[in-house]
Motif scaffolding. Structure first.
Motif, short mmCIF file in Angstrom:
data_model
loop_
_atom_site.label_atom_id
_atom_site.label_comp_id
_atom_site.label_asym_id
_atom_site.label_seq_id
_atom_site.Cartn_x
_atom_site.Cartn_y
_atom_site.Cartn_z
N LEU A 70 0.82 -1.21 0.00
CA LEU A 70 0.00 0.00 0.00
C LEU A 70 0.86 1.26 0.00
CD1 LEU A 70 -2.81 -1.00 2.54
CD2 LEU A 70 -3.03 -0.76 0.06
N LEU A 71 1.92 1.24 0.78
CA LEU A 71 2.81 2.40 0.82
C LEU A 71 3.51 2.60 -0.51
CD1 LEU A 71 4.10 4.66 2.49
CD2 LEU A 71 5.85 3.01 3.23
N SER A 72 3.94 1.53 -1.14
CA SER A 72 4.62 1.64 -2.43
C SER A 72 3.67 2.17 -3.51
CB SER A 72 5.17 0.28 -2.85
OG SER A 72 6.08 -0.22 -1.89
N LEU A 73 2.46 1.67 -3.53
CA LEU A 73 1.49 2.16 -4.52
C LEU A 73 1.14 3.62 -4.27
CD1 LEU A 73 -0.93 -0.92 -4.67
CD2 LEU A 73 0.83 -0.28 -6.32
N THR B 297 2.06 6.86 -6.72
CA THR B 297 0.79 7.39 -7.24
C THR B 297 0.17 6.46 -8.28
OG1 THR B 297 1.89 8.70 -8.96
CG2 THR B 297 1.55 9.75 -6.82
N VAL B 298 0.10 5.19 -7.91
CA VAL B 298 -0.51 4.20 -8.79
C VAL B 298 -2.00 4.15 -8.49
CG1 VAL B 298 -0.58 1.78 -9.46
CG2 VAL B 298 1.61 2.87 -8.92
N HIS B 299 -2.82 4.53 -9.44
CA HIS B 299 -4.27 4.50 -9.28
C HIS B 299 -4.81 3.25 -9.99
CE1 HIS B 299 -4.57 8.64 -7.68
NE2 HIS B 299 -3.51 8.85 -8.44
N ALA C 116 -2.93 10.85 -13.56
CA ALA C 116 -2.26 10.97 -12.27
C ALA C 116 -1.10 10.00 -12.14
CB ALA C 116 -3.26 10.73 -11.13
N GLY C 117 -1.14 8.93 -12.88
CA GLY C 117 -0.06 7.95 -12.77
C GLY C 117 1.06 8.17 -13.76
N ALA C 118 1.03 9.30 -14.46
CA ALA C 118 2.07 9.54 -15.46
C ALA C 118 3.42 9.77 -14.82
CB ALA C 118 1.68 10.75 -16.32
N SER C 119 3.40 10.28 -13.58
CA SER C 119 4.68 10.54 -12.92
C SER C 119 5.38 9.26 -12.51
CB SER C 119 4.46 11.42 -11.69
OG SER C 119 3.59 10.77 -10.78
N ALA C 120 4.66 8.19 -12.36
CA ALA C 120 5.25 6.92 -12.00
C ALA C 120 5.67 6.17 -13.26
CB ALA C 120 4.24 6.09 -11.19
#
Length: 309
Positions: free
Chosen positions: A199-202, A206-208, A276-280
């Motif tokens: 959960l912390l890693s996701l 910012t993994v949605h 939102a997940g583009a940064s990851a």
């Protein structure tokens, strides 16, 4: 003597009138006519009134009068309403932290699903379609989709692992309630730590995705199936059988975790409408999936190696 007999008969007549109504069986036959005279008329009469009455007699009438009393009925209704209110409060407090309906989804299984899922966990290499099926934006229940995660198999596998641990410790003359409790709590704590790390890693990346906490608990709890297989291999075939079973269950579980989480984590890149997940970076998401899978053999070995000697 005449007065004595006269007093005895006077006490016998009220006894005859106090007999149960016609049709009710008597517990004892009336043998008062053959009994010796009583020394005191007042001694016998209270004893008869206070004694236990036969079923269906005056004692039972007192119980019926208790339930027929309006105050007793009101008290029972009030107690029932308090019990219902307490039940509603408990359910409300539980629902604040755990969605009961969502939890039921993870236990919606049948025997056919359990057999297919166990075969998939031990022989995942021939499985082709790993995508979870949906019906009107709602995932199908596990009994209708073998790819859906469930909590029934992890729960039953955890209980089986604890029982197998007790048997293994008993065979080695090392069983004690404290050791068994330590093994159970350690196995449970490792799952909690693994889920929290996921959960912390996701969150940091910012993994949605549609992965919920229950999903992560299910995927993390599937390792108990491999642990059971590993311990059985060690108990039946010694250390050689243990390491062969460990290698097989570890490889199968790693393959299963990678293919299952790959559909959940990596696919969120294209399914994220807000970007939102583009940064990851996709590579980091792949690292999370692989690290989660690679961590499983370490936990399996840590929790089972001390059970086989």
């Amino acid at each position: 003597m005449d007065l004595s007999h006269h007093g005895y008969r006077a006490s016998a007549k009220p006894r005859a009138r106090a007999a149960p109504p016609a049709g009710d069986p008597l517990l004892f036959d009336d043998t008062s006519s053959a009994a010796a005279p009583m020394n005191s008329q007042g001694y016998y009469t209270p004893g008869y009134d206070m004694g236990g009455a036969p079923p269906g007699g005056p004692g039972n009438a007192g119980v019926n009068n208790l339930f027929a009393d309006p105050m007793a009925s009101a008290a029972m209704m009030y107690g029932s309403s308090l019990a219902n209110q307490g039940k509603d409060m408990v359910n409300k407090e539980i629902s604040r932290y755990v969605s009961v309906n969502k939890l039921k989804y993870f236990f919606a299984v049948d025997s056919k699903y359990v057999m297919k899922k166990l075969l998939l966990l031990m022989f995942p290499y021939t499985h082709q379609d790993w995508e979870v099926r949906y019906h009107r934006d709602t995932p199908l229940t596990p009994r209708h989709d073998v790819n859906a995660p469930d909590l029934y198999i992890p729960s039953m596998a955890f209980i089986t692992y604890i029982l197998l641990t007790g048997m293994a410790l008993g065979i080695q003359k090392r069983f004690s309630p404290e050791v068994l409790g330590l093994c159970a709590s350690t196995a449970l704590v490792w799952v909690v730590i693994e889920v929290l790390v996921m959960l912390l890693s996701l969150y940091l990346l910012t993994v949605h995705s549609d992965l919920s906490t229950f999903d992560l608990i299910a995927y993390s709890g599937y390792k108990y199936v491999g642990m059971i297989f590993t311990v059985l291999g060690g108990l039946l075939f010694g250390s050689d059988g243990y390491f062969v079973a460990l290698a097989w269950s570890s490889c199968a579980l790693m393959f299963f975790i990678v293919r299952s989480l790959k559909m959940k984590i990596l696919s969120s890149l294209s399914n994220d409408p807000m970007g939102a997940g583009a940064s990851a970076k996709p590579r980091l998401r792949l690292y999370i999936t692989v690290a989660t899978a690679a961590f499983q053999p370490i936990i399996i070995y840590w929790l089972t190696s001390h059970l086989v000697r």
